[in-house]
Design a protein around this motif. Structure first.
Motif, mmCIF file in Angstrom:
data_model
loop_
_atom_site.group_PDB
_atom_site.id
_atom_site.type_symbol
_atom_site.label_atom_id
_atom_site.label_comp_id
_atom_site.label_asym_id
_atom_site.label_seq_id
_atom_site.Cartn_x
_atom_site.Cartn_y
_atom_site.Cartn_z
ATOM 1 N N ARG A 28 24.048 -1.291 -48.298
ATOM 2 C CA ARG A 28 22.754 -1.818 -48.724
ATOM 3 C C ARG A 28 22.630 -3.284 -48.299
ATOM 4 N NH1 ARG A 28 22.892 0.393 -53.532
ATOM 5 N NH2 ARG A 28 23.794 -1.376 -54.641
ATOM 6 N N ASP B 202 23.927 -21.606 -43.129
ATOM 7 C CA ASP B 202 23.628 -22.665 -44.080
ATOM 8 C C ASP B 202 24.426 -22.427 -45.367
ATOM 9 O OD1 ASP B 202 21.975 -24.499 -42.728
ATOM 10 O OD2 ASP B 202 20.358 -23.021 -42.716
ATOM 11 N N VAL C 230 20.830 -0.849 -42.151
ATOM 12 C CA VAL C 230 19.766 -1.694 -42.702
ATOM 13 C C VAL C 230 18.398 -1.101 -42.376
ATOM 14 C CG1 VAL C 230 18.724 -3.984 -42.665
ATOM 15 C CG2 VAL C 230 21.206 -3.739 -42.507
ATOM 16 N N LEU D 15 12.888 -19.924 -47.550
ATOM 17 C CA LEU D 15 14.160 -19.282 -47.910
ATOM 18 C C LEU D 15 14.108 -18.657 -49.304
ATOM 19 C CD1 LEU D 15 17.190 -18.676 -47.416
ATOM 20 C CD2 LEU D 15 17.704 -20.907 -48.374
ATOM 21 N N GLU D 16 13.631 -19.437 -50.276
ATOM 22 C CA GLU D 16 13.603 -18.922 -51.649
ATOM 23 C C GLU D 16 12.793 -17.637 -51.749
ATOM 24 O OE1 GLU D 16 12.680 -21.451 -54.844
ATOM 25 O OE2 GLU D 16 14.143 -22.981 -54.289
ATOM 26 N N LEU E 69 14.745 -14.762 -50.279
ATOM 27 C CA LEU E 69 15.842 -14.284 -51.139
ATOM 28 C C LEU E 69 15.284 -13.520 -52.345
ATOM 29 C CD1 LEU E 69 18.436 -17.207 -51.070
ATOM 30 C CD2 LEU E 69 18.162 -15.268 -49.519
ATOM 31 N N ARG E 70 14.138 -13.989 -52.841
ATOM 32 C CA ARG E 70 13.529 -13.289 -53.978
ATOM 33 C C ARG E 70 13.116 -11.869 -53.569
ATOM 34 N NH1 ARG E 70 10.029 -17.583 -55.633
ATOM 35 N NH2 ARG E 70 11.535 -18.661 -56.960
ATOM 36 N N VAL F 145 14.265 -10.055 -50.937
ATOM 37 C CA VAL F 145 15.393 -9.186 -50.574
ATOM 38 C C VAL F 145 16.069 -8.680 -51.857
ATOM 39 C CG1 VAL F 145 17.331 -10.822 -50.299
ATOM 40 C CG2 VAL F 145 17.125 -8.897 -48.742
ATOM 41 N N THR F 146 16.082 -9.506 -52.904
ATOM 42 C CA THR F 146 16.651 -9.082 -54.186
ATOM 43 C C THR F 146 15.860 -7.911 -54.770
ATOM 44 O OG1 THR F 146 17.345 -11.355 -54.590
ATOM 45 C CG2 THR F 146 17.316 -9.894 -56.494
ATOM 46 N N TRP G 8 16.843 -4.818 -52.875
ATOM 47 C CA TRP G 8 18.160 -4.322 -53.319
ATOM 48 C C TRP G 8 18.023 -3.631 -54.674
ATOM 49 C CZ3 TRP G 8 20.679 -9.725 -52.189
ATOM 50 C CH2 TRP G 8 20.956 -9.829 -50.830
ATOM 51 N N ASN G 9 17.265 -4.254 -55.574
ATOM 52 C CA ASN G 9 17.067 -3.650 -56.895
ATOM 53 C C ASN G 9 16.466 -2.252 -56.773
ATOM 54 O OD1 ASN G 9 18.030 -5.913 -58.192
ATOM 55 N ND2 ASN G 9 16.010 -6.738 -58.717
ATOM 56 N N ILE H 253 16.977 -0.282 -51.680
ATOM 57 C CA ILE H 253 16.665 -0.298 -50.248
ATOM 58 C C ILE H 253 17.687 -1.157 -49.516
ATOM 59 C CG2 ILE H 253 14.943 -1.082 -48.545
ATOM 60 C CD1 ILE H 253 12.823 -0.314 -50.743
ATOM 61 N N LYS H 254 18.144 -0.669 -48.357
ATOM 62 C CA LYS H 254 19.117 -1.411 -47.559
ATOM 63 C C LYS H 254 18.395 -2.530 -46.820
ATOM 64 C CE LYS H 254 21.617 2.843 -47.119
ATOM 65 N NZ LYS H 254 21.479 4.100 -46.392
ATOM 66 N N ALA H 255 18.661 -3.752 -47.208
ATOM 67 C CA ALA H 255 17.877 -4.869 -46.680
ATOM 68 C C ALA H 255 18.753 -6.076 -46.439
ATOM 69 C CB ALA H 255 16.780 -5.226 -47.674
ATOM 70 N N GLU H 256 18.336 -6.902 -45.498
ATOM 71 C CA GLU H 256 19.025 -8.172 -45.341
ATOM 72 C C GLU H 256 18.045 -9.254 -44.919
ATOM 73 O OE1 GLU H 256 22.240 -7.981 -42.490
ATOM 74 O OE2 GLU H 256 20.959 -7.303 -40.875
ATOM 75 N N PHE I 271 20.986 -15.737 -42.894
ATOM 76 C CA PHE I 271 21.632 -16.745 -43.733
ATOM 77 C C PHE I 271 21.272 -18.174 -43.349
ATOM 78 C CE2 PHE I 271 24.947 -13.267 -44.040
ATOM 79 C CZ PHE I 271 24.633 -12.924 -45.342
ATOM 80 N N LYS I 272 20.125 -18.366 -42.678
ATOM 81 C CA LYS I 272 19.723 -19.717 -42.286
ATOM 82 C C LYS I 272 18.537 -20.114 -43.146
ATOM 83 C CE LYS I 272 22.116 -19.973 -38.245
ATOM 84 N NZ LYS I 272 22.948 -21.046 -37.751
#
Lengths: 486, 486
Positions: free
Chosen positions: A71, A168, B387, B399-400, B403-404, B406-407, B410-411, B414-417, B420-421
């Motif tokens: 995942r 980062d 993915v 970025l925030e 990340l919100r 993608v979370t 995941w919840n 779903i396979k997600a990414e 990381f920059k």
């Protein structure tokens, strides 16, 4: 048996058989110990077989873990069970004595892998890979004192997830913590919490407390024992065994009792002593950043910034973490169930030009998890096969018909079996279904064969239907059973 | 390098690095060989890492095999990678020299497992199990000459399926052959055939041809070479090396050229010589029976009764078989891809009272299959992650928000990414999708955020939709993509 000297034990070939428990190999005859020799029926100390029930539990745990890794977009790799001895040399500090070596049978000197991290670093350097998100599930080997009831073995699984690459700060680190949290939540092991700290914060703390540079690592090892020893004993070891001053030890004692969240990082950044250490400040700012990402990842309730967390291994360079069962402040005796951290220098040790590949990762301690789940499942019935239908016969001389039908079912992709006897009793066929949890029996009888039909019985309810189209009938019944169970 | 004596080689630490190929460690300077030392970047001879692409192929093969084993009602077990040395002693005849031993580090004498059959027999005896249908997929170890391009390694996987228990003759044996046939068919390796024979037929044949009793096993080993050597050379070995009479050898030569099906078994039962041997008759009647079951299992077109098949291992007692790629009579050079047979005496060797548990089983030679499929896939693109969606941003400083989101994905399972920059370029995010085959991108932009929406793009078609309910939207799009692909 401990009264026998080790010399005596070594000289008696096949002696390990006395631990088999299957038959008495040792008797005391008028005060003289007599060994009865027999075949060897043992596995090596600290290792174990997995029986089908244990394998069913193991498969479920692995599925949960792998699903989570996938995942999060991980690929997987595999490496050999043994590495060149030199690959492992100088990576594990004191623990190197626990490495299993292979016998020199003419050729290379080989050792069984001690963890999956060093082989991963070797793999990255060897293939010049500078970024990857990978998982690796495999067995590792340590000649440690086994404590098998608590899930501590000499051969045990590690489930590692690592992120390598220049990114980062703290984003991959936070994702590792999110992963631990997802997995432990999904495995349904009850409450848990994850302690985090940073090697730079520890080192900065040691510096401002007046620990001499050359004692950082050894004092760090002592701090690591705080999960098993009380502060008094830890202090004693620092002062009496490792020659630290009482003042320094006390100052460390104040810091390592601190726990909190982002607030603690903020407070320590303003701490008159800590703020003097550049290293500590770098670690603390990153800790603040980490908690802001953990907030976005919705896991701050599970994570505690704990200054007493040190971790044993030498190769960590930044964030470190360890997950414990039980609510924060009340770790259960089972020990940590996951751990990891950042190791930015390891890949460079394998690269001819010393090129660094920053890495952060986590290892799930599945053996302890297996132990817990096995104990939970002790009284439960766990299915160890997935057979959907047994092809049975009600009369004699129907073997051919049974084999013909089971073949049709296999052709249709249905999990089916039939007993390997020419004329099994109907009762024993039905018993087999109940014992192994097979939901359906297709029963052949002469009457049905005449009509080109088969009787399909649901084992649990004893409901029966007759149909000619067996494959379709089996599929429909399975769907019906499934929907009833939902 | 072979000009260096082994003493010299051993003395030079780190020398194995010269095989690394990553940087020149060996130079000839005016006739003097100079070693440039560097970090070790090797795996042990005859072993290999699996990279993500190879793992994806391996996983597919294992899934096919395990599905088949489960369809036939098998449970699974696991055993330690090393056994007590005594457990393996005396089980493999001449091949025992290929066993890897562990160094004696004080404690038990241990060896890496050589196959999965002996550990299985030890497991059955130790746990007093008298019937089980089990599979076991794990690595085994042999200090053999590696031929890695042809899939011959020192560390390699075996996929074993075995049926233990007292049953009516030939039913489990036939099921094993059905399993081989299902697996090789499903793996899509082209045409294949399975040779079968019976140790009792071989022994009976040796007896009626006048081979002395004490030469049965060694003559059997020579016959086993018929897949690599011509008859003349085999005969030479029998007569000149092993001292067999020319007449006996010629008589054997006539028999081992015979191939057929049930008809051949019937014919040999009436053969004036063969019919004199009780053993041969028992084997031939069972062979007839076996073919009748194979008919019901719909696999007779794949199976050939071949009197030249002998198999190397000592422990076989009845039916033996070996699967080859290519049509019957035209085996491809890759060698056998599966093999097995009946071994009714092995479990009894581990039982203190010698109680026998009859067993029959098959081992799939997956390494050779991997080699073939890897070569096939060389030019192909194989996805190594699963993915489903990349969370990307079109502007800086999001970025925030990424990340919100993608979370949330995941919840929702779903396979997600997300990269990381902090501020990745849109182009590099889209490139990442194309490189790793991610079908969807969820793109965040300031405009969309204001409206509480997200843009979802199908990477392949560049179609875009805007939606507020991202999880549902992703799921629907994935279903749409899937149905288009069907």
């Amino acid at each position: 048996m401990n009264t026998l000297g080790s010399f005596t034990i070594r000289k008696l070939t096949g002696l390990s058989a006395f631990r088999t428990g299957m038959f008495r190999l040792l008797r005391s005859v008028s005060g003289i110990t007599v060994f009865l020799m027999g075949p060897i029926l043992l596995v090596s100390q600290g290792t174990r077989d997995y029986n089908p029930k244990q394998m069913a539990i193991r498969e479920k745990v692995f599925n949960t873990i792998v699903s989570c890794f996938k995942r999060h977009g991980a690929e997987t790799i595999d490496t050999p069970v043994f590495e060149l001895k030199e690959t492992l040399t100088g990576k594990y500090g004191e623990d190197s004595k626990l490495i299993y070596d292979l016998k020199d049978q003419g050729g290379e000197l080989l050792s069984l892998r001690y963890d999956l991290t060093v082989p991963f670093a070797r793999f990255l350097a060897m293939n010049k890979i500078s970024n990857i998100k990978r998982y690796h599930i495999a067995k590792v080997y340590r000649r440690d004192n086994p404590a098998m009831t608590r899930g501590r073995y000499r051969e045990f699984y590690q489930c590692d997830f690592d992120i390598a690459g220049h990114y980062d700060p703290m984003i991959p680190d936070a994702e590792c913590l999110r992963i631990v949290s997802e997995i432990l939540g999904e495995l349904d092991l009850g409450d848990f919490h994850i302690k985090v700290n940073d090697r730079r914060i520890l080192d900065g703390m040691f510096a401002v407390c007046g620990v001499p540079d050359d004692k950082f690592r050894t004092i760090c090892s002592t701090v690591d024992k705080l999960d098993k020893m009380c502060w008094e004993d830890v202090k004693n070891e620092m002062v009496k065994e490792k020659g630290l001053s009482e003042e320094a030890a006390d100052m460390i004692g104040q810091y390592v009792s601190m726990q909190g969240g982002m607030d603690l990082a903020v407070r320590l950044l303003e701490d008159p002593k800590m703020s003097q250490s550049k290293q500590a400040c770098a670690g603390l700012s990153d800790m603040k950043q980490l908690f802001s990402y953990l907030e976005l990842f919705q896991v701050t309730d599970k994570v505690v910034f704990d200054l007493s967390l040190a971790r044993g291994l030498d190769y960590y360079t930044g964030v470190i973490y360890e997950a414990m069962l039980g609510p924060a402040g009340e770790s259960l005796s089972v020990g940590s169930v996951a751990g990891g951290g950042r190791y930015d220098g390891l890949v460079g040790m394998f690269d001819p030009k010393g090129r660094a590949v920053p890495c952060v990762g986590v290892s799930i301690g599945v053996e302890r998890i297996f132990s817990i789940l096995e104990q939970k499942a002790e009284a439960e019935k766990v299915r160890t096969t997935e057979v959907q239908v047994l092809v049975a016969s009600a009369q004699k001389n129907l073997l051919e018909e049974r084999l013909r039908l089971v073949t049709e079912l296999w052709n249709a992709g249905i999990k089916a079996e039939s007993m390997f006897k020419k004329n099994p009793k109907l009762l024993s066929q039905l018993q087999h279904c109940e014992e192994s949890g097979i939901p359906l029996v297709a029963i052949l009888g002469e009457q049905e064969l005449k009509n080109g039909m088969v009787k399909l019985r649901t084992v649990a309810t004893r409901e029966e239907v007759r149909d000619s189209c067996v494959c379709v009938c089996v599929c429909n019944s399975l769907i019906a059973i499934k929907s009833r169970q939902c």
